[in-house]
Design a protein around this motif. Structure first.
Motif, PDB file in Angstrom:
ATOM      1  N   ASP A   1      86.429  46.330   9.458  1.00  0.00           N
ATOM      2  CA  ASP A   1      87.225  45.697  10.513  1.00  0.00           C
ATOM      3  C   ASP A   1      87.397  46.629  11.705  1.00  0.00           C
ATOM      4  O   ASP A   1      87.305  46.204  12.857  1.00  0.00           O
ATOM      5  CB  ASP A   1      88.596  45.288   9.976  1.00  0.00           C
ATOM      6  N   GLU A   2      87.645  47.917  11.425  1.00  0.00           N
ATOM      7  CA  GLU A   2      87.801  48.888  12.505  1.00  0.00           C
ATOM      8  C   GLU A   2      86.515  49.025  13.313  1.00  0.00           C
ATOM      9  O   GLU A   2      86.537  49.073  14.544  1.00  0.00           O
ATOM     10  CB  GLU A   2      88.215  50.246  11.939  1.00  0.00           C
ATOM     11  N   LEU A   3      85.373  49.089  12.612  1.00  0.00           N
ATOM     12  CA  LEU A   3      84.080  49.189  13.306  1.00  0.00           C
ATOM     13  C   LEU A   3      83.797  47.930  14.116  1.00  0.00           C
ATOM     14  O   LEU A   3      83.294  48.001  15.237  1.00  0.00           O
ATOM     15  CB  LEU A   3      82.949  49.436  12.296  1.00  0.00           C
ATOM     16  N   GLU A   4      84.155  46.783  13.544  1.00  0.00           N
ATOM     17  CA  GLU A   4      83.948  45.521  14.260  1.00  0.00           C
ATOM     18  C   GLU A   4      84.823  45.469  15.511  1.00  0.00           C
ATOM     19  O   GLU A   4      84.377  45.028  16.567  1.00  0.00           O
ATOM     20  CB  GLU A   4      84.292  44.361  13.330  1.00  0.00           C
ATOM     21  N   ASP A   5      86.061  45.936  15.381  1.00  0.00           N
ATOM     22  CA  ASP A   5      86.949  45.976  16.547  1.00  0.00           C
ATOM     23  C   ASP A   5      86.394  46.906  17.620  1.00  0.00           C
ATOM     24  O   ASP A   5      86.434  46.589  18.808  1.00  0.00           O
ATOM     25  CB  ASP A   5      88.354  46.426  16.150  1.00  0.00           C
ATOM     26  N   ALA A   6      85.886  48.068  17.199  1.00  0.00           N
ATOM     27  CA  ALA A   6      85.301  49.006  18.165  1.00  0.00           C
ATOM     28  C   ALA A   6      84.079  48.386  18.829  1.00  0.00           C
ATOM     29  O   ALA A   6      83.895  48.503  20.042  1.00  0.00           O
ATOM     30  CB  ALA A   6      84.928  50.311  17.474  1.00  0.00           C
ATOM     31  N   ALA A   7      83.243  47.721  18.038  1.00  0.00           N
ATOM     32  CA  ALA A   7      82.051  47.070  18.593  1.00  0.00           C
ATOM     33  C   ALA A   7      82.470  45.943  19.526  1.00  0.00           C
ATOM     34  O   ALA A   7      81.876  45.756  20.587  1.00  0.00           O
ATOM     35  CB  ALA A   7      81.160  46.536  17.472  1.00  0.00           C
ATOM     36  N   ARG A   8      83.493  45.188  19.137  1.00  0.00           N
ATOM     37  CA  ARG A   8      83.959  44.095  19.973  1.00  0.00           C
ATOM     38  C   ARG A   8      84.503  44.651  21.283  1.00  0.00           C
ATOM     39  O   ARG A   8      84.265  44.091  22.337  1.00  0.00           O
ATOM     40  CB  ARG A   8      85.041  43.303  19.253  1.00  0.00           C
ATOM     41  N   THR A   9      85.190  45.762  21.213  1.00  0.00           N
ATOM     42  CA  THR A   9      85.713  46.385  22.420  1.00  0.00           C
ATOM     43  C   THR A   9      84.559  46.791  23.328  1.00  0.00           C
ATOM     44  O   THR A   9      84.605  46.563  24.527  1.00  0.00           O
ATOM     45  CB  THR A   9      86.580  47.605  22.049  1.00  0.00           C
ATOM     46  N   ASP A  10      83.515  47.396  22.762  1.00  0.00           N
ATOM     47  CA  ASP A  10      82.346  47.761  23.563  1.00  0.00           C
ATOM     48  C   ASP A  10      81.687  46.519  24.144  1.00  0.00           C
ATOM     49  O   ASP A  10      81.258  46.516  25.295  1.00  0.00           O
ATOM     50  CB  ASP A  10      81.337  48.551  22.722  1.00  0.00           C
ATOM     51  N   LEU A  11      81.616  45.482  23.351  1.00  0.00           N
ATOM     52  CA  LEU A  11      81.021  44.228  23.822  1.00  0.00           C
ATOM     53  C   LEU A  11      81.863  43.642  24.953  1.00  0.00           C
ATOM     54  O   LEU A  11      81.325  43.177  25.960  1.00  0.00           O
ATOM     55  CB  LEU A  11      80.915  43.228  22.668  1.00  0.00           C
ATOM     56  N   GLU A  12      83.186  43.673  24.792  1.00  0.00           N
ATOM     57  CA  GLU A  12      84.056  43.160  25.842  1.00  0.00           C
ATOM     58  C   GLU A  12      83.913  43.978  27.121  1.00  0.00           C
ATOM     59  O   GLU A  12      83.917  43.431  28.221  1.00  0.00           O
ATOM     60  CB  GLU A  12      85.513  43.161  25.368  1.00  0.00           C
ATOM     61  N   LYS A  13      83.777  45.305  26.987  1.00  0.00           N
ATOM     62  CA  LYS A  13      83.573  46.158  28.158  1.00  0.00           C
ATOM     63  C   LYS A  13      82.259  45.792  28.849  1.00  0.00           C
ATOM     64  O   LYS A  13      82.207  45.681  30.074  1.00  0.00           O
ATOM     65  CB  LYS A  13      83.549  47.632  27.757  1.00  0.00           C
ATOM     66  N   ALA A  14      81.211  45.620  28.065  1.00  0.00           N
ATOM     67  CA  ALA A  14      79.913  45.261  28.641  1.00  0.00           C
ATOM     68  C   ALA A  14      79.989  43.891  29.313  1.00  0.00           C
ATOM     69  O   ALA A  14      79.417  43.688  30.391  1.00  0.00           O
ATOM     70  CB  ALA A  14      78.835  45.264  27.552  1.00  0.00           C
ATOM     71  N   GLN A  15      80.705  42.958  28.691  1.00  0.00           N
ATOM     72  CA  GLN A  15      80.854  41.627  29.266  1.00  0.00           C
ATOM     73  C   GLN A  15      81.612  41.700  30.587  1.00  0.00           C
ATOM     74  O   GLN A  15      81.260  41.025  31.557  1.00  0.00           O
ATOM     75  CB  GLN A  15      81.591  40.694  28.291  1.00  0.00           C
ATOM     76  N   ALA A  16      82.651  42.545  30.640  1.00  0.00           N
ATOM     77  CA  ALA A  16      83.426  42.692  31.882  1.00  0.00           C
ATOM     78  C   ALA A  16      82.555  43.280  32.990  1.00  0.00           C
ATOM     79  O   ALA A  16      82.632  42.843  34.146  1.00  0.00           O
ATOM     80  CB  ALA A  16      84.642  43.580  31.635  1.00  0.00           C
ATOM     81  N   ARG A  17      81.710  44.274  32.640  1.00  0.00           N
ATOM     82  CA  ARG A  17      80.810  44.847  33.645  1.00  0.00           C
ATOM     83  C   ARG A  17      79.811  43.799  34.124  1.00  0.00           C
ATOM     84  O   ARG A  17      79.519  43.711  35.326  1.00  0.00           O
ATOM     85  CB  ARG A  17      80.080  46.061  33.062  1.00  0.00           C
ATOM     86  N   ALA A  18      79.299  43.005  33.213  1.00  0.00           N
ATOM     87  CA  ALA A  18      78.338  41.957  33.599  1.00  0.00           C
ATOM     88  C   ALA A  18      79.006  40.917  34.495  1.00  0.00           C
ATOM     89  O   ALA A  18      78.418  40.480  35.492  1.00  0.00           O
ATOM     90  CB  ALA A  18      77.760  41.292  32.352  1.00  0.00           C
TER      91      ALA A  18
END
Length: 184
Positions: A73-90
């Motif tokens: 769950d922690e890794l998924e949250d970290a990955a989701r956070t990275d994904l959300e950051k990438a989505q915000a940049r896009a």
């Protein structure tokens, strides 16, 4: 206390022992501490056996699985956070591109209006001074500007130059004579 000392073939599985049977094995209130520890261990073994019977895993295995699930769950949250950051940049990049495309389209429209309104006129109008966001607004502003600009004056022809003073005929005039004839 038969459960602790019974031969293996006579022992029951912990999940097969009923609450009544376990209660019968309860030591007396004044029994030594070691008897109470054995009794507590019996309950612990039963709880683990019940957990394995109901979940298919022991309590230790269940705890290990919970730890792994928490880590996942922690890794998924970290990955989701990275994904959300990438989505915000896009999203930000797409917004900048859309804004630039809109500005380019507005500039192109202003150039078209300026060119069309300047056609056939001696004084052209610059697209950079036009204001408006639609073709109608740009055309209306261009018309206002053109109304303020005079047409280029017609070239002077013989006899239409206005009062030019007296003609000098055949005489040579010096600068003093010319200056004396100038009217202001």
């Amino acid at each position: 206390m038969g459960l602790f000392y019974t031969p293996k073939r006579e022992r029951k599985e912990m999940s097969d022992i009923t609450d009544e049977e376990l209660e019968q094995q309860r030591p007396a209130d004044d029994a030594p501490e070691s008897e109470w520890k054995k009794y507590a261990q019996t309950w612990e073994k039963r709880a683990k056996a019940n957990a394995k019977a109901s979940h298919g895993v022991t309590a230790d295995e269940l705890e290990a699985l919970r730890a792994k699930a928490q880590k996942a769950d922690e890794l998924e949250d970290a990955a989701r956070t990275d994904l959300e950051k990438a989505q915000a940049r896009a999203d930000a990049a797409e917004a900048k591109i859309a804004e630039r495309d809109k500005a380019d389209a507005a500039r192109e429209l202003a150039n078209e209006v300026a060119k069309a309104k300047s056609e056939g006129r001696s004084t052209p109008i610059s697209a950079s001074i036009l204001r408006g966001s639609t073709r109608e607004e740009l055309e209306a502003h261009a018309d206002e500007i053109l109304a303020l600009l005079p047409d280029k004056p017609k070239a002077a022809t013989a006899g239409t130059g206005g009062d030019r003073g007296d003609d000098i005929e055949g005489e040579e005039a010096d600068a003093k004579d010319i200056a004396a004839n100038v009217r202001l």
